[in-house]
Design a protein around this motif. Sequence first.
Motif, PDB file in Angstrom:
ATOM      1  N   UNK A 110     -41.881  32.193 -65.623  1.00 29.32           N
ATOM      2  CA  UNK A 110     -42.426  32.466 -66.961  1.00 29.32           C
ATOM      3  C   UNK A 110     -42.778  33.941 -67.108  1.00 29.32           C
ATOM      4  N   UNK A 111     -42.607  34.528 -68.284  1.00 28.13           N
ATOM      5  CA  UNK A 111     -42.839  35.973 -68.457  1.00 28.13           C
ATOM      6  C   UNK A 111     -44.213  36.442 -68.004  1.00 28.13           C
ATOM      7  N   UNK A 112     -45.258  35.634 -68.252  1.00 27.19           N
ATOM      8  CA  UNK A 112     -46.606  36.066 -67.872  1.00 27.19           C
ATOM      9  C   UNK A 112     -46.715  36.273 -66.363  1.00 27.19           C
ATOM     10  N   UNK A 113     -46.188  35.325 -65.582  1.00 29.09           N
ATOM     11  CA  UNK A 113     -46.287  35.443 -64.126  1.00 29.09           C
ATOM     12  C   UNK A 113     -45.380  36.564 -63.605  1.00 29.09           C
ATOM     13  N   UNK A 114     -44.212  36.735 -64.225  1.00 25.36           N
ATOM     14  CA  UNK A 114     -43.340  37.833 -63.808  1.00 25.36           C
ATOM     15  C   UNK A 114     -44.003  39.179 -64.071  1.00 25.36           C
ATOM     16  N   UNK A 118     -38.840  42.380 -67.754  1.00 24.97           N
ATOM     17  CA  UNK A 118     -39.203  40.959 -67.809  1.00 24.97           C
ATOM     18  C   UNK A 118     -38.671  40.301 -69.076  1.00 24.97           C
ATOM     19  N   UNK A 119     -38.865  40.941 -70.216  1.00 25.99           N
ATOM     20  CA  UNK A 119     -38.480  40.323 -71.481  1.00 25.99           C
ATOM     21  C   UNK A 119     -36.970  40.280 -71.675  1.00 25.99           C
ATOM     22  N   UNK A 120     -36.258  41.293 -71.200  1.00 27.33           N
ATOM     23  CA  UNK A 120     -34.815  41.346 -71.450  1.00 27.33           C
ATOM     24  C   UNK A 120     -33.996  40.583 -70.414  1.00 27.33           C
ATOM     25  N   UNK A 121     -34.576  40.256 -69.269  1.00 28.31           N
ATOM     26  CA  UNK A 121     -33.846  39.480 -68.261  1.00 28.31           C
ATOM     27  C   UNK A 121     -34.289  38.023 -68.228  1.00 28.31           C
ATOM     28  N   UNK A 173     -38.262  30.759 -70.013  1.00 30.81           N
ATOM     29  CA  UNK A 173     -37.010  30.567 -70.718  1.00 30.81           C
ATOM     30  C   UNK A 173     -37.302  30.146 -72.143  1.00 30.81           C
ATOM     31  N   UNK A 174     -36.358  30.308 -73.023  1.00 27.49           N
ATOM     32  CA  UNK A 174     -36.541  29.966 -74.416  1.00 27.49           C
ATOM     33  C   UNK A 174     -35.309  29.265 -74.930  1.00 27.49           C
ATOM     34  N   UNK A 175     -35.513  28.386 -75.899  1.00 28.06           N
ATOM     35  CA  UNK A 175     -34.405  27.665 -76.514  1.00 28.06           C
ATOM     36  C   UNK A 175     -34.723  27.479 -77.975  1.00 28.06           C
TER      37      UNK A 175
END
Length: 524
Positions: free
Chosen positions: A170-174, A244-247, A1-3
């Motif tokens: 996290x994106x890497x694990x996804x 992964x990046x867009x969801x 996630x990002x903030x």
Amino acid sequence: MSSSPVEPETVVKNRHLGFLIWQSIPSTAIFLLFKLLVLSPRCSILTFLFTLSTFHVSQLAFSSALSFASSPPQPKRPVPPLRLALSLLSSWSPDFRRRAVVSFTLMLFVAVAAASGFLSVASVCWLEGFDGVELFWRVGFRGFVCGLLYAFFYVYKQRWVLEFPIIQRPPFFSFKMGLPSAIKKALKLSGVAYLFSALPVVFLADQLKSEVAIGKFISEQITFYIGTFAVFLCWELDHHLHQVLHTKRFMFAPPKGSAAAETNPSEPLLAALEESTPSSLLQYLAYLDLCMVCENNVDTWRRAAFFEETSETYRRVINVSLKPLKQLATKLGEGMEAGSVDKDISNQLLSPTDMRVDSKYSEELNNFQLCSWCARTAASLTVHSHKEDRFGVAQLSGSNIDVISTLLSCLLAVEAFMGKKTNLQAPHHLMGPAGIKWAQLNTGRRDTGMVKKRGGLLHSKAFAMADVLRTSIYCIVSAFHDEMISSAKAGVLEKDWLVSGKPLFGTRELLLQKLRLFLDFQAC
């Protein structure tokens, strides 16, 4: 996630640009692995750099077309090509125009994928000794066919529709979890594409005239298959990386500890929910963030801001959460009413959904992902208000009544669409615990009409939506069970927990009966 303090309008744009940058890393790694270690070509440095540049250009074009064609989980149905061609000279309705845009976008994706296949396969399978005609026919044309087949498969399976994961990682694990599936699918697709693309070469080429030509032909086929697998693997990884990046969740909130976080931390999220384009990716990301804030105990400071003393923020959050559910109940109700008009007496003996429901009304079920988030959000926020609402804004604003009534109406509408007929029991049967008992609804499903649709996608989504709605209602009933039982004993359950006017679907008596079943934990 990002903030971050990034403006909501730039969230989707940044993700598109980030995807185009990140996709170059696995593409480069795969090209180098297959080109240098597997195929081991004997070519000059200039030829190698040229093929690498061409490969990158083709992959960038494919990724751009894939990103441009992607759609949230509620896509517009594309117009069939023949119908689109016949309607070019006629006037288009707004809905047809939106569907036509989707069709043109997918056509563009197919064209770009075919061109990308031509360049990518030619770059990976480039061998010294090929002249221009040989490279075009033996490799380029077959790469074009492979790209065309992949694009048709991609569109047919609706892989251009984004699918949000059940668990946010996290994106890497996804991305890592999708590698085995991408390799497996690339192997299957490359085998099928090799067979289809080899047909014109087998019939028209003249390599089989001697034993020497046969050996060379076999070597070229092995090289082509390996190169095709490399290209398909790049495309599969691009697709997975794009998902992964867009969801990935984006936190629509100012940084914790900033002045905005202390004064009005909910405004960025509410602005994204209320002002974003309906069914856009930005709106989906905002609803995902809202659902996770209401369900989880990680961002409690953001959830606490919903219960500010003016109750304005709480009302806005509940309104945006219930809006898709109200649309679902209303559309399904309209569709079933329209399906039961002008029917003969025998048809009137059937439930409303035993008639054929127009697809324009049942299309709301395609928005299952958003509706499930909204049901979970409204239920979770109502449950947490039982302990976290210091000012009583949930009860005083009437939001609890609106939430319960909407969830019950939506559940009745979805069950009716599934063919589940609900009978209203006599008032003297409605009693419950501690001297208050009520009879269970007749929940037997009719094996007519809708039985033929049970294997369909819409029925599966309706079944899943009904489960989400029941779970959400049970969460609220469990939290407010004592209060509801007290209201039932006093005979004011309907007044305290249901809307005073006509509900979205069914009647107040039907909603009251359904609520009493939930109180007795007998609703199913």
